[in-house]
Enzyme design. Structure first.
Site, PDB file in Angstrom:
ATOM      1  N   SER A  63       0.790  -1.226   0.000  1.00  0.00           N
ATOM      2  CA  SER A  63       0.000   0.000   0.000  1.00  0.00           C
ATOM      3  C   SER A  63       0.824   1.279   0.000  1.00  0.00           C
ATOM      4  O   SER A  63       0.355   2.314  -0.482  1.00  0.00           O
ATOM      5  CB  SER A  63      -0.945   0.010   1.202  1.00  0.00           C
ATOM      6  OG  SER A  63      -0.213  -0.039   2.416  1.00  0.00           O
TER       7      SER A  63
ATOM      8  N   HIS B 190      -5.477  -3.923  -2.356  1.00  0.00           N
ATOM      9  CA  HIS B 190      -5.176  -2.871  -3.323  1.00  0.00           C
ATOM     10  C   HIS B 190      -5.090  -3.423  -4.746  1.00  0.00           C
ATOM     11  O   HIS B 190      -4.391  -2.856  -5.589  1.00  0.00           O
ATOM     12  CB  HIS B 190      -3.870  -2.166  -2.955  1.00  0.00           C
ATOM     13  CG  HIS B 190      -3.997  -1.261  -1.772  1.00  0.00           C
ATOM     14  ND1 HIS B 190      -4.467   0.039  -1.861  1.00  0.00           N
ATOM     15  CD2 HIS B 190      -3.753  -1.478  -0.462  1.00  0.00           C
ATOM     16  CE1 HIS B 190      -4.481   0.578  -0.659  1.00  0.00           C
ATOM     17  NE2 HIS B 190      -4.043  -0.310   0.207  1.00  0.00           N
TER      18      HIS B 190
ATOM     19  N   LYS C 267     -12.281  -0.438  -0.960  1.00  0.00           N
ATOM     20  CA  LYS C 267     -11.429   0.282  -1.897  1.00  0.00           C
ATOM     21  C   LYS C 267     -12.100   0.284  -3.279  1.00  0.00           C
ATOM     22  O   LYS C 267     -13.040   1.029  -3.498  1.00  0.00           O
ATOM     23  CB  LYS C 267     -10.023  -0.316  -1.893  1.00  0.00           C
ATOM     24  CG  LYS C 267      -9.308  -0.098  -0.549  1.00  0.00           C
ATOM     25  CD  LYS C 267      -7.934  -0.649  -0.521  1.00  0.00           C
ATOM     26  CE  LYS C 267      -7.177  -0.267   0.739  1.00  0.00           C
ATOM     27  NZ  LYS C 267      -7.833  -0.519   2.014  1.00  0.00           N
TER      28      LYS C 267
END
Length: 401
Positions: free
Chosen positions: A187, A215, A246
């Site tokens: 990240s 991610h 996300k």
């Protein structure tokens, strides 16, 4: 006792401010998106382009997701007031688990309130003192905390160093079970784990593989199925932990997905699953819609890739030091903590909302501003961001000479 603790904390908070490490929260005055309104600590309200959210596909404020959340809440209620195994499992929870398994290419999936909880529950439930966990040095804090809860021996290998991983696997040869844990995408740097080599080593040394793909889920890989698809090792990864907070709408919720028997055992033993309330109906409904969109979102993934390459190329040409790669996480490396904080504030004055990252989020001396691109950004927004960075970077002496 509190008076002494209060004085100690006040002194330590002052030291954080002096070191440029104090984190200030700015309050958004509306929905998440590529452009936001925020209220500053001094009461001033500003309008700015948002380049620091994990809103990769731009779905955080999509009308389809809002409608799906409202529909699910109308049909299934506001909350379950229970954990899953007591009286908190609805049909839509099962449907989302099935849809996630189909999307990720796994056998089964278990829902949790976050990926942090997923990582907090998986290691302790599956491994004991006679086992070993091999974990990348830069893995997410949730993996670190999850491993700490487990009695298994912990071996930390150097970041992305496959030779060191192999050495650690050899050191763990006496363990009953071995598990390699890695972020799919890291990240703070945006670099992608070498899952092909990791799976090769896992097979060579008889180990399981767990990937936190928070991610990556929804936009990495030919069909957005994450780093296992990116490396074509979907059938060789045993467990995937990921988030819905996300690319998949940006709200909350997470899961563990993988081999059938492993997931069955987690339903019986994972403490965050057994002792936390069921994922709220609105989150489930919206996540199902986000997953449907992500399954057919090649246009959004293409736009995200274009924005990423446009920004990376322009920033390098401007003279900034950035981490190389292709991920929409783009760290602007500054080194000095106070400079990073000063630059983030100056950029906000220019209408660009970004955040400085410093110790302990990143190692000392590696302070940065982490820019994150979204499919919702336009070319004009990306260019405005680069122009503001260039102006502020020149003024603060942050550009390479």
């Amino acid at each position: 006792m509190y008076d002494r603790l209060k004085a100690d904390l006040q002194q330590r908070l002052t030291e954080l401010e002096e070191q440029g490490l104090y984190k200030i929260e700015r309050v958004l005055q509306g929905a998440q998106g590529p452009e936001i309104t925020a209220k500053l600590p001094d009461g001033k309200t500003i309008r700015a382009l948002n380049f620091c959210a994990n809103n990769y596909l731009g779905l955080a404020n999509q009308p389809e997701l809002i409608q799906a959340a409202c529909k699910a809440m109308n049909e299934w209620g506001y909350g379950l007031s229970s954990v899953r195994f007591i009286c908190g499992t609805q049909e839509q929870h099962r449907l989302l688990e099935e849809e996630l398994s189909a999307f990720l290419g796994t056998e089964d999936t278990i829902l949790l309130s976050s990926c942090f909880d997923a990582n907090g529950g998986v290691f302790e439930a599956l491994l004991d003192a006679d086992s070993a966990i091999l974990t990348d040095a830069l893995n997410h804090a949730s993996i670190i905390d999850g491993v700490r809860l487990c009695k298994a021996r912990r071996l930390i290998y150097k970041h992305l160093d496959m030779a060191d991983l192999e050495q650690k696997l050899q050191e763990a040869s006496d363990a009953k079970y071995r598990l390699i844990a890695t972020d799919g995408v890291f990240s703070m740097d945006g670099d992608i784990a070498d899952l092909k080599t990791i799976c090769d080593l896992a097979e060579k040394y008889d180990a399981l593989v767990l990937v936190d793909d928070s991610h990556a889920t929804g936009f990495i890989g030919p069909n957005g199925r994450g780093t296992p698809e990116h490396w074509d090792v979907q059938d060789r990864v045993d467990l995937i932990t990921t988030t819905f907070g996300k690319a998949l709408g940006g709200a909350s919720g997470g899961c563990v997905s993988g081999r059938k028997e492993l997931i069955q055992w987690l339903r019986q033993k994972a403490r965050p699953y057994l002792f936390s309330n069921t994922l709220a109906p609105a989150i489930v409904g919206a996540t199902r819609e986000a997953l449907r969109i992500a399954s057919n979102a090649q246009n959004l993934r293409n736009q995200l890739a274009r924005n990423t390459m446009r920004f990376r190329k322009a920033m390098e040409e401007a003279g900034f030091t950035i981490r190389h790669g292709h991920h929409p996480i783009v760290p602007i490396m500054l080194g000095d903590e106070k400079l990073a904080v000063q630059m983030a504030q100056a950029l906000l004055d220019e209408g660009i909302y970004v955040i400085a990252f410093s110790y302990p989020v990143v190692p000392k001396g590696l302070a940065r501003i982490r820019v994150q691109l979204s499919a919702a950004h336009t070319d004009e927004m990306v260019d405005r961001c680069v122009a503001a960075f260039t102006k502020v970077g020149k003024a603060l002496g942050a550009l390479k000479s």
